[in-house]
Design a protein around this motif. Structure first.
Motif, short mmCIF file in Angstrom:
data_model
loop_
_atom_site.label_atom_id
_atom_site.label_comp_id
_atom_site.label_asym_id
_atom_site.label_seq_id
_atom_site.Cartn_x
_atom_site.Cartn_y
_atom_site.Cartn_z
N GLN A 103 188.31 37.24 -5.18
CA GLN A 103 188.28 38.49 -4.43
C GLN A 103 187.16 39.43 -4.90
OE1 GLN A 103 190.52 39.22 -1.69
NE2 GLN A 103 190.54 37.01 -2.02
N SER A 104 186.49 39.06 -5.98
CA SER A 104 185.43 39.91 -6.51
C SER A 104 184.17 39.81 -5.66
CB SER A 104 185.11 39.52 -7.95
OG SER A 104 184.00 40.25 -8.43
N LYS A 105 183.56 40.96 -5.38
CA LYS A 105 182.33 41.00 -4.60
C LYS A 105 181.10 41.03 -5.50
CE LYS A 105 184.64 41.34 -0.74
NZ LYS A 105 184.71 40.19 0.20
N THR A 106 181.30 41.25 -6.79
CA THR A 106 180.14 41.43 -7.68
C THR A 106 180.04 40.35 -8.76
OG1 THR A 106 181.45 42.96 -9.03
CG2 THR A 106 180.04 43.91 -7.31
N ASP A 107 181.11 40.15 -9.52
CA ASP A 107 181.05 39.20 -10.63
C ASP A 107 182.40 38.50 -10.78
OD1 ASP A 107 180.71 37.76 -12.89
OD2 ASP A 107 180.11 39.41 -14.18
N TYR B 283 175.34 35.20 -7.76
CA TYR B 283 175.87 36.50 -8.17
C TYR B 283 174.97 37.20 -9.19
CZ TYR B 283 180.23 35.81 -5.66
OH TYR B 283 181.17 35.64 -4.68
N GLY B 284 173.76 36.71 -9.37
CA GLY B 284 172.84 37.36 -10.30
C GLY B 284 173.26 37.21 -11.74
N ASN C 7 175.63 39.14 -16.87
CA ASN C 7 175.35 39.79 -15.59
C ASN C 7 173.99 40.46 -15.71
OD1 ASN C 7 175.21 41.52 -13.34
ND2 ASN C 7 177.44 41.69 -13.26
N CYS C 8 173.04 40.00 -14.92
CA CYS C 8 171.66 40.46 -15.06
C CYS C 8 171.35 41.73 -14.26
CB CYS C 8 170.71 39.34 -14.64
SG CYS C 8 170.69 37.97 -15.82
N THR C 9 172.35 42.32 -13.64
CA THR C 9 172.14 43.58 -12.92
C THR C 9 171.78 44.67 -13.93
OG1 THR C 9 173.78 42.93 -11.27
CG2 THR C 9 173.14 45.25 -11.33
N ASN C 10 170.58 45.20 -13.81
CA ASN C 10 170.07 46.24 -14.72
C ASN C 10 170.12 45.82 -16.18
OD1 ASN C 10 169.75 48.03 -12.49
ND2 ASN C 10 171.92 48.56 -12.62
N SER C 11 170.01 44.51 -16.43
CA SER C 11 170.07 44.02 -17.80
C SER C 11 168.68 43.72 -18.34
CB SER C 11 170.92 42.75 -17.86
OG SER C 11 170.91 42.21 -19.16
#
Length: 300
Positions: A236-240, A266-267, A287-291
């Motif tokens: 159900q997760s949309k991000t991670d 999912y990046g 999680n590479c978002t802004n990482s």
């Protein structure tokens, strides 16, 4: 204790049915003693409103009914007075809650409606818990393939609808909902135990039954994937969907390739030296978002 979340109810006032005239219905499968049943009724009392609470242990086929009224009154300490500096006094007062609970006898009609409902709920749970639903490779090879892939979730759902177990569960759901409407006339929401789908790579997918349509087809909401090592993915997760640590021991190369595609979508980046082979043990998912992690820079 659950406020009828097992199949159908929310904490609202119902009307015009066998058990539902100004009644609240509380499911409490941990209630065994009289004191526990009464406490469940007290816990759901409403301020300055007289309500009738049916407390039900569906597993043990027990139901008890109570008339509950909650109020409060202001109580002051007659000796707790201090000058207010203006010629008067400040009194030491507080709000004290009052609660009355009276047991009410159930009619035979009420008892029979409850027994029918409890029998159907227990029967439904037994059918669902007895087995997992095997999904062959020709449909979907791994539960991880369902991560972020609604069309593969649909493929599993369509395969399930063609199995005899689908008809068996659907029939019980319809009977169960019908029995529920004898207890409450509104607010019926199907929320059966989760179905378990097993895949050839050892992964399992858990799905909730959302509803059945006019053609008696069950509609599913896929919730999570769990593999033999206890790794989980939240469908159900949309991000991670994945947790930070992943134990890859025993994972097949085919499943590993599926996982790598999901991570990428999912990046996410994996902290392993060689993605062409399956890691032997636990690795980190980043999680590479802004990482600014090195593993993220290396995958860009």
């Amino acid at each position: 204790m659950k406020l009828l979340s097992t199949l159908f109810f929310t904490s609202v006032l119902f009307s015009s049915s066998v058990l539902a005239i100004d009644n609240y219905h509380i499911e409490c499968n941990t209630c065994v003693t009289e004191a526990q049943f009464a406490q469940a009724a007290k816990d759901n009392a409403i301020h300055r409103e007289t309500i009738y609470v049916n407390v039900m242990n569906l597993e043990n086929h027990e139901i008890k009914k109570y008339r509950v009224y909650k109020d409060s009154k202001t109580v002051c300490d007659p000796n707790g007075r201090e000058p207010d500096g203006e010629g008067g006094f400040i009194r030491d007062c507080w709000l004290e809650k009052t609660l009355t609970v009276d047991k009410v006898n159930l009619t035979n009609t009420e008892l029979n409606a409850f027994i029918d409902y409890a029998n159907l709920q227990n029967d439904l749970r037994k059918i669902i818990s007895q087995r997992s639903i095997v999904i062959p490779d020709t449909v979907v090879g791994s539960g991880y393939e369902l991560v972020g892939a609604s069309y593969k979730q649909t493929r599993v759902g369509n395969y399930f609808r063609k199995l005899p177990i689908h008809s068996t569960i659907a029939e019980r759901m319809i009977l169960y909902a019908s029995a529920g409407t004898k207890i409450v006339s509104t607010g019926v929401v199907l929320n059966a135990p989760p179905l378990v789908f097993s895949f050839s790579d050892g992964t399992k997918v858990y799905a909730d039954i959302e509803f059945y349509d006019m053609d008696d087809n069950l509609h599913l909401k896929f919730m999570k994937v769990i593999d033999a090592n206890g790794n989980q993915a939240n469908l159900q997760s949309k991000t991670d969907p994945f947790s930070k640590f992943f134990d890859a021991k025993g994972t097949s190369l085919t499943t590993w390739k599926v996982l790598l595609e999901s991570f990428k979508a999912y990046g996410l980046a994996v902290d392993v030296s060689n993605t062409a082979t399956v890691p032997d043990g636990i690795f980190i998912i980043t999680n590479c978002t802004n990482s600014t992690e090195t593993v993220c820079r290396n995958t860009q």
